[in-house]
Motif scaffolding. Structure first.
Motif, mmCIF file in Angstrom:
data_model
loop_
_atom_site.group_PDB
_atom_site.id
_atom_site.type_symbol
_atom_site.label_atom_id
_atom_site.label_comp_id
_atom_site.label_asym_id
_atom_site.label_seq_id
_atom_site.Cartn_x
_atom_site.Cartn_y
_atom_site.Cartn_z
ATOM 1 N N ARG A 169 30.806 49.800 20.026
ATOM 2 C CA ARG A 169 30.916 48.709 20.997
ATOM 3 C C ARG A 169 31.562 47.472 20.375
ATOM 4 N NH1 ARG A 169 30.783 49.681 26.424
ATOM 5 N NH2 ARG A 169 28.846 50.689 27.088
ATOM 6 N N ALA A 170 31.134 47.135 19.174
ATOM 7 C CA ALA A 170 31.636 45.912 18.533
ATOM 8 C C ALA A 170 33.144 45.953 18.309
ATOM 9 C CB ALA A 170 30.912 45.684 17.204
ATOM 10 N N HIS A 171 33.677 47.140 18.015
ATOM 11 C CA HIS A 171 35.110 47.264 17.751
ATOM 12 C C HIS A 171 35.907 47.645 18.996
ATOM 13 C CE1 HIS A 171 35.058 46.791 13.332
ATOM 14 N NE2 HIS A 171 33.835 47.281 13.423
ATOM 15 N N GLY A 172 35.253 47.660 20.152
ATOM 16 C CA GLY A 172 35.959 47.954 21.393
ATOM 17 C C GLY A 172 36.440 49.388 21.507
ATOM 18 N N ALA A 217 39.839 52.624 15.736
ATOM 19 C CA ALA A 217 40.207 51.943 16.975
ATOM 20 C C ALA A 217 41.697 52.095 17.263
ATOM 21 C CB ALA A 217 39.826 50.466 16.893
ATOM 22 N N ALA A 218 42.516 52.044 16.220
ATOM 23 C CA ALA A 218 43.972 52.146 16.400
ATOM 24 C C ALA A 218 44.395 53.527 16.885
ATOM 25 C CB ALA A 218 44.674 51.819 15.083
ATOM 26 N N ARG A 219 43.586 54.535 16.638
ATOM 27 C CA ARG A 219 43.942 55.895 17.042
ATOM 28 C C ARG A 219 43.549 56.222 18.478
ATOM 29 N NH1 ARG A 219 43.752 56.115 11.607
ATOM 30 N NH2 ARG A 219 44.695 57.876 10.477
ATOM 31 N N ALA A 271 23.635 52.515 14.145
ATOM 32 C CA ALA A 271 24.794 51.899 13.499
ATOM 33 C C ALA A 271 26.086 52.350 14.153
ATOM 34 C CB ALA A 271 24.800 52.258 12.013
ATOM 35 N N LEU A 272 26.196 53.635 14.498
ATOM 36 C CA LEU A 272 27.405 54.130 15.142
ATOM 37 C C LEU A 272 27.573 53.526 16.529
ATOM 38 C CD1 LEU A 272 27.271 57.929 14.194
ATOM 39 C CD2 LEU A 272 28.767 56.183 13.225
ATOM 40 N N ALA A 273 26.501 53.516 17.317
ATOM 41 C CA ALA A 273 26.579 52.967 18.670
ATOM 42 C C ALA A 273 26.970 51.493 18.645
ATOM 43 C CB ALA A 273 25.240 53.160 19.383
ATOM 44 N N GLU A 274 26.371 50.729 17.737
ATOM 45 C CA GLU A 274 26.666 49.298 17.650
ATOM 46 C C GLU A 274 28.132 49.052 17.299
ATOM 47 O OE1 GLU A 274 25.245 45.377 15.055
ATOM 48 O OE2 GLU A 274 24.278 47.315 14.763
ATOM 49 N N ASN A 305 15.843 56.340 21.906
ATOM 50 C CA ASN A 305 16.288 56.033 23.270
ATOM 51 C C ASN A 305 16.630 54.564 23.415
ATOM 52 O OD1 ASN A 305 16.247 58.549 24.550
ATOM 53 N ND2 ASN A 305 14.065 58.409 25.024
ATOM 54 N N ALA A 306 15.789 53.706 22.840
ATOM 55 C CA ALA A 306 16.018 52.259 22.955
ATOM 56 C C ALA A 306 17.280 51.831 22.224
ATOM 57 C CB ALA A 306 14.805 51.503 22.410
ATOM 58 N N VAL A 307 17.526 52.418 21.040
ATOM 59 C CA VAL A 307 18.732 52.096 20.268
ATOM 60 C C VAL A 307 19.982 52.454 21.057
ATOM 61 C CG1 VAL A 307 20.086 52.832 18.281
ATOM 62 C CG2 VAL A 307 17.715 52.177 17.974
ATOM 63 N N LEU A 308 20.011 53.654 21.598
ATOM 64 C CA LEU A 308 21.183 54.067 22.369
ATOM 65 C C LEU A 308 21.324 53.272 23.656
ATOM 66 C CD1 LEU A 308 20.922 57.944 21.875
ATOM 67 C CD2 LEU A 308 22.591 56.400 20.831
ATOM 68 N N ALA A 309 20.187 52.957 24.289
ATOM 69 C CA ALA A 309 20.239 52.225 25.563
ATOM 70 C C ALA A 309 20.758 50.806 25.409
ATOM 71 C CB ALA A 309 18.846 52.218 26.199
ATOM 72 N N ARG A 310 20.694 50.244 24.210
ATOM 73 C CA ARG A 310 21.236 48.898 24.004
ATOM 74 C C ARG A 310 22.757 48.870 24.134
ATOM 75 N NH1 ARG A 310 16.941 48.171 20.141
ATOM 76 N NH2 ARG A 310 18.237 48.839 18.374
#
Length: 484
Positions: free
Chosen positions: A133-136, A105-107, A127-130, A161-166
């Protein structure tokens, strides 16, 4: 003929799995070539993220070695290579944990395009998508790039598709099929829709049949664990060959724009007839002197997975009803060759007393190697003594017709990665398109699984099993020769 290179906006691209094989062989060389061409500016940065504990300098050294192994020496100018390596950074990161996310995030810089390339197993997409988003780190303008396999069947594709769409909108998700980045594949659309010459003939009234071939001379050694779970149907037909079929058969879109093109491709998939058991052939390559067979390459003597598949496919719409599409793909065949061949019908009446001399008109779109177009037509054989007909090719090799540009066409990943930065999804698959392709493919695979039959053996270096030849012969047609 000089092509214009239009630089893309400044971007930060994070390559998850940045130390993996795909990154070393495809992604980083593609970015370097675009940097050398002037399309990627000094304001752009590439950040690799992976589990390995490594410094940024060590990653740059590994990248330099990978580029030297992947690119021809003339491209590896010392000054340009050093400038590109200065654009690289590295973060040690745990996809399913919290390690490294704050550092990533800092980079990230404000005011530039943010793209995230998921060069990892699909199990890590969620896990990557979540965490993005969680770390902005990702916002509503960010782009996410995902590679195939996009699921193993309809259910897993829907789940992905559902995982990414969240976490991301459909307009932010770029599902790569590198075949769509090939110059010749894009030229298929140009030939069809930029020339009045062909489109009036591009239908069942004038086309006898279409053959699509994707042949590989190599086996599956080195990919055995993956390939034995997938097979030719999942690995090639459901995605690459489906895309070639769609671009060949689709209606003209109202505009060359992402949803207009993808809407027409989706219509083709939904119009595909179910595949009858008699219209599909599976095969496995056999051992040859000095070469292992498929069973040895995958280390599974009981494998029922196909390394070759051939299908006869029908499309139930007004344009194509009654014109079959024959698809075949396989490993360890006679040569590496990919092409689309459109075979036109014979004239309704011949004015020449030339029985047996007529041969069909064929348009061949060569995808690899020696990309280009070939149109076979009938002419008078030179010389006196009557009207004798002979078939000749009107041949356009990109390498010959376009000079240096034709010989050094961008790699598919180069074009597609630049499209991601530009925000252009035309050459990427949409979620409903992926699901529709699996819905057509799944019943064929389920039927094979239920039967438990072994695929037909075929000799390495051949054109596939004999049963595939009969798939055409029973219709009074022949496969085009796969030529070394």
């Amino acid at each position: 003929m000089a092509s214009r290179v239009i630089p893309v906006e400044a971007f930060d691209m994070v390559v998850f799995g940045g130390t993996g094989d795909l990154a070393r062989r495809r992604i980083l060389p593609a970015l370097y070539r675009r940097f050398v061409a002037g399309q990627v500016s000094d304001a752009c940065r590439i950040i690799a993220a992976a589990r390995s504990a490594m410094t940024a300098d060590a990653f740059r050294q590994e990248t330099a070695a990978a580029l030297e192994g992947a690119l021809p020496p003339p491209l590896l100018d010392r000054g340009r290579l050093a400038a590109f390596l200065d654009r690289l950074d590295y973060v040690t990161l745990e996809a399913g944990g919290e390690t490294g996310w704050a550092a990533l995030a800092a980079r990230m810089r404000p005011g530039v395009v943010r793209a995230f390339y998921f060069s990892v197993a699909p199990a890590l997409f969620g896990a990557l998508a979540e965490r993005l988003r969680a770390h902005g780190i990702a916002d509503d303008d960010s782009r996410v790039v995902v590679e195939k396999p996009f699921g193993d069947d309809l259910d897993t594709a829907r789940a992905l598709n559902a995982v990414l769409a969240r976490h991301f909108g459909e307009g932010q998700i770029y599902r790569i099929d590198h075949y769509l980045g090939k110059e010749t594949v894009q030229n298929l659309m140009a030939v069809r829709f930029a020339n009045i010459l062909f489109e009036p003939l591009w239908n069942a009234q004038h086309v006898d049949h279409v053959q699509i071939t994707v042949a590989e001379s190599a086996g599956v050694a080195g990919r055995g664990a993956y390939y034995d779970r997938a097979g030719a149907m999942r690995d090639m037909v459901q995605n690459h060959m489906m895309q070639l079929l769609c671009l060949t058969a689709m209606e003209p879109p109202w505009h060359f724009s992402p949803d207009a093109v993808r809407d027409e491709k989706l219509k083709v998939i939904r119009a595909l007839d179910p595949v009858r058991p008699v219209d599909v052939v599976r095969g496995q390559y056999l051992p040859a002197p000095g070469q292992p067979g498929y069973l040895e390459d995958v280390a599974n003597p009981d494998s029922r997975t196909e390394s070759f598949v051939a299908l006869k496919v029908g499309i139930s719409n007004w344009r194509w009803k009654g014109t079959p599409f024959y698809l075949r793909t396989g490993k360890r065949l006679r040569a590496r060759e990919s092409e689309i061949a459109v075979h036109f019908r014979e004239p309704p009446h011949s004015i020449f007393d030339a029985a047996g001399q007529w041969r069909e008109n064929v348009m061949v779109i060569r995808l690899q190697p020696n990309e280009g177009l070939n149109l076979k037509v009938m002419i008078k054989e030179p010389g006196p003594g009557g009207m004798r007909l002979v078939q000749v090719p009107l041949d356009m090799s990109f390498a010959n017709a376009l000079g240096a540009e034709g010989r050094d066409m961008p790699d598919a990943h180069e074009r597609l990665i630049m499209d991601v930065i530009r925000g252009d999804q035309t050459l990427f698959m949409r979620g409903d398109e992926v699901a529709a392709a699996w819905a057509w493919t799944d019943p064929v695979i389920a039927r094979w699984d239920a039967a438990g039959d072994r695929p037909q053996g075929y000799a390495a270096g051949s054109e596939g099993p004999q049963e595939a030849m009969w798939l055409m012969h029973r219709d009074g047609r022949r496969w085009r020769e796969i030529r070394p």
